[in-house]
Design a protein around this motif. Structure first.
Motif, PDB file in Angstrom:
ATOM      1  N   SER A   1      22.967  17.943  -5.147  1.00  0.00           N
ATOM      2  CA  SER A   1      24.079  18.954  -4.883  1.00  0.00           C
ATOM      3  C   SER A   1      24.510  19.353  -6.159  1.00  0.00           C
ATOM      4  CB  SER A   1      25.311  18.330  -4.161  1.00  0.00           C
ATOM      5  OG  SER A   1      24.692  18.089  -2.715  1.00  0.00           O
ATOM      6  N   PRO A   2      24.509  18.487  -7.155  1.00  0.00           N
ATOM      7  CA  PRO A   2      24.999  19.000  -8.864  1.00  0.00           C
ATOM      8  C   PRO A   2      23.942  20.101  -9.258  1.00  0.00           C
ATOM      9  CG  PRO A   2      25.062  16.409  -8.727  1.00  0.00           C
ATOM     10  CD  PRO A   2      24.305  17.094  -7.239  1.00  0.00           C
ATOM     11  N   VAL A   3      22.549  19.871  -8.749  1.00  0.00           N
ATOM     12  CA  VAL A   3      21.720  20.835  -9.210  1.00  0.00           C
ATOM     13  C   VAL A   3      21.881  22.205  -8.432  1.00  0.00           C
ATOM     14  CG1 VAL A   3      19.058  21.344  -9.433  1.00  0.00           C
ATOM     15  CG2 VAL A   3      20.095  18.840  -9.369  1.00  0.00           C
ATOM     16  N   VAL A   4      22.407  22.093  -7.246  1.00  0.00           N
ATOM     17  CA  VAL A   4      22.871  23.368  -6.554  1.00  0.00           C
ATOM     18  C   VAL A   4      24.104  24.108  -7.199  1.00  0.00           C
ATOM     19  CG1 VAL A   4      23.667  24.145  -4.093  1.00  0.00           C
ATOM     20  CG2 VAL A   4      21.804  22.614  -4.313  1.00  0.00           C
ATOM     21  N   ALA A   5      24.792  23.515  -7.745  1.00  0.00           N
ATOM     22  CA  ALA A   5      26.216  23.704  -8.276  1.00  0.00           C
ATOM     23  C   ALA A   5      25.719  24.263  -9.621  1.00  0.00           C
ATOM     24  CB  ALA A   5      27.075  22.566  -8.430  1.00  0.00           C
TER      25      ALA A   5
END
Ligand code: NAD
Length: 303
Positions: free
Chosen positions: A235-239
């Protein structure tokens, strides 16, 4: 200050699992999130209001979110999803296409229904929200507004990029999503919109359904400390991909598994042989086609 303050994001299939992790992270980074989820079972049957669970978690943590219960593979539902962001929340910046189902079977046991259902949710369910979002951004762009915050983030899978026994429908859909990402990235480039793809992982109900995997399904909010199987590890990569920081990144496939990010390389030309301006003679090919040239793994091929 979050990376996504003032942005409006849609995350599909965000009632559970990896999508829930993305929705929580985007909201933590300041985005207002439309949490989409049809609320069905792993095989796509049934409907429910599971999106409400993620909306409640985001609200509890001080973020802003609204629910959407539509089917991402239905063109009208997908249009309504985009309209909900634009009309109710005033704008649309980010679309994370994550919703998915699984109906695993070997190709000889796979039914037409298994094939159609999985291709429909993953592949058409990525096309439909993307189509309507890009139509909206294109209209804005033509009217002179900047749409440079526009982001499409699709979801492939390691299995889709390398093949996996018993998942012909799923891997075909996931490979298709990677190819779709490359084409859409070219089409939206001139507007300043990016389109990328991630390959996540985590101990979701989908992963737990793999025979012999020994995985117990857990939601991302059940993890209180670092764990390799946390469904929100990507999820941090998506953000980041959704933010201004990654405005220069497009058409890429990033596998984000555990604590690693792997930049996947697309299909590219390998060894090439030429017949020398004539048609191939099939009786001569065996001498040319060997493991050294093509690295063939096909059973029955004589090296
Ligand atoms: N879990 C893994 O290890 C893994 C690995 C690679 C890729 N993925 C991909 O990650 C994505 C999320 O999977 P997950 O593991 O979190 O599974 P999950 O089953 O926990 O979550 C999928 C969600 O999508 C929703 N959904 C299904 N069909 C829908 C539809 N037509 N419209 C709207 N919502 C719908 C479901 O209700 C569910 O909440 C999928 O695209 C999956 O293929 C998962």
């Amino acid at each position: 200050m979050g990376l996504l303050d003032g942005r409006v994001a849609i995350v599909t299939g965000a009632g559970h699992g990896i999508g829930r992790g993305h929705a929580l992270e985007l909201a933590a980074q300041g985005a207002t999130v439309v949490v989409n989820d049809l609320g069905g079972a792993l095989d796509g049957e049934g409907r429910g209001r599971d999106a409400d669970l993620t909306v409640a978690l985001i609200t509890e943590r001080g973020g802003t979110a609204v629910a959407n219960y539509g089917d991402v593979a239905d063109m009208d539902d997908a249009a309504a999803l985009i309209d909900q962001a634009v009309n109710d929340l005033g704008r649309l910046d980010i679309v994370v296409n994550n919703a998915g189902i699984a109906r695993d079977a070997t190709v000889w046991n796979m039914t037409e229904q298994d094939w159609d259902a999985v291709l429909r949710v993953h592949l058409k369910g990525t096309f439909a929200p993307t189509h309507h979002a890009v139509r909206y951004w294109r209209g804005q762009h033509k009217a002179g507004a900047s749409v440079r915050t526009g982001r499409i983030i699709n979801t492939t899978s390691g299995a889709g990029l390398t093949g996996n026994f018993g998942q012909a429908n799923y891997t075909a859909a996931k490979a298709g999503i990677a190819a779709f990402t490359q084409t859409v990235s070219l089409e939206v480039f001139s507007m300043g919109v990016t389109c990328n793809c991630i390959g996540p992982a985590g101990a979701t109900r989908m992963a737990a359904s793999i025979p012999g995997a020994g995985i117990e399904a857990r939601e991302p909010d059940e993890f209180t400390e670092w764990n390799r199987m946390d469904p929100s590890n990507s999820s941090p990569v998506v953000a980041w991909l959704a933010s201004d920081e990654a405005a220069h990144v497009t058409g890429q496939v990033l596998r984000a598994v555990g604590d690693e990010i792997v930049h996947m390389q697309p299909w590219s030309n390998g060894a090439t042989i030429s017949a020398g301006e004539r048609r191939w003679d099939p009786t001569k090919l065996t001498a040319l086609v060997n493991a050294d040239i093509f690295g063939c793994r096909a059973p029955g091929l004589r090296y």
